[in-house]
Scaffold this active site. Sequence first.
Site, PDB file in Angstrom:
ATOM      1  N   MET A 129       1.230  -1.308  -0.104  1.00 35.93           N
ATOM      2  CA  MET A 129       0.115  -0.133   0.100  1.00 35.93           C
ATOM      3  C   MET A 129       0.667   1.660   0.222  1.00 35.93           C
ATOM      4  SD  MET A 129      -3.367  -0.460  -0.228  1.00 35.93           S
ATOM      5  CE  MET A 129      -3.858  -2.759  -0.643  1.00 35.93           C
ATOM      6  N   HIS A 182      13.362  -7.975   5.003  1.00 36.74           N
ATOM      7  CA  HIS A 182      12.081  -8.155   5.244  1.00 36.74           C
ATOM      8  C   HIS A 182      12.059  -8.655   6.879  1.00 36.74           C
ATOM      9  CE1 HIS A 182       9.272  -7.037   2.076  1.00 36.74           C
ATOM     10  NE2 HIS A 182       8.584  -6.549   2.537  1.00 36.74           N
ATOM     11  N   LYS A 228       8.184 -12.241   9.122  1.00 40.69           N
ATOM     12  CA  LYS A 228       7.305 -12.028   7.275  1.00 40.69           C
ATOM     13  C   LYS A 228       7.558 -13.651   7.256  1.00 40.69           C
ATOM     14  CE  LYS A 228       6.982 -10.637   3.403  1.00 40.69           C
ATOM     15  NZ  LYS A 228       5.288  -9.891   3.598  1.00 40.69           N
TER      16      LYS A 228
END
Length: 267
Positions: A125, A158, A162
Amino acid sequence: MSEILNIAVHGAAGRMGRRVVALASADPLLKVVAAIENDDNALLGQDAGDLSGVETLDVPLSSQWPTDADVVIDFSLPTAIDRCIEQCIAHDTALVIATTGMTDAQVDKLQQAAKIIPIVWAPSMSLAVNLTMKVTQQITEKLRDVPGGLDIEIIERHHRYKADAPSGTALKFGDLIADKLDDGTRHVHGREGHTGQRQRNEIGYHAVRVGDNPGEHTIVFGMLGERIEINVAASNRDCYASGAIAAAKWLAEKPAGMYDMFDVLEM
């Protein structure tokens, strides 16, 4: 839709869900009306505002789906996606979905749902990430026929928690880049042993899991004699939360259909 946009957050007890609650609660154009979690979550009943480090919102964490939400923002897990889609269809609620690692069957279910409700679906996003995706497509288009050949590698980093690799964002980078290359492009994940020389038609992926890194992607364009490296990195999770909120505002009055962040950014 009312003047104030009613937001429900699915996966509200998670790291991302809490940041969405926090940022949405500070936006005068939004109202958090529901904070949704699985029915076995140990935090059920606690106030979503308290969990998110903001003022009490009188919105308890619940497994019950609201009837008054205009948009659901989903930052959950693949195991929770099916119910989320079903409930959004049942309540005719728009859906912003950022969960990655879905199965092919779940992706198909999401595509079918988009015939009934409006959906924004994107692996990231972040506004910066999506702008970077456009830039990498432009670079690929200009350099794909460069003398000596073009090598493309995607390195993503990351946090240690994750669960899926490579990231959905890395895969999206690869798909968008492949669209600008020949149909025979191969997606290669990591290298080990005697692999032979690199093939011209490859996009390579490498996943790094370290500490609390909230997300970083480096796209390497290698040529004979020079290279380009495009890096986009988050310093905290608010970029994802604010991007999801921007998507929710944009989606609220859209007709049924599948949209992405390129649509939100009008690119």
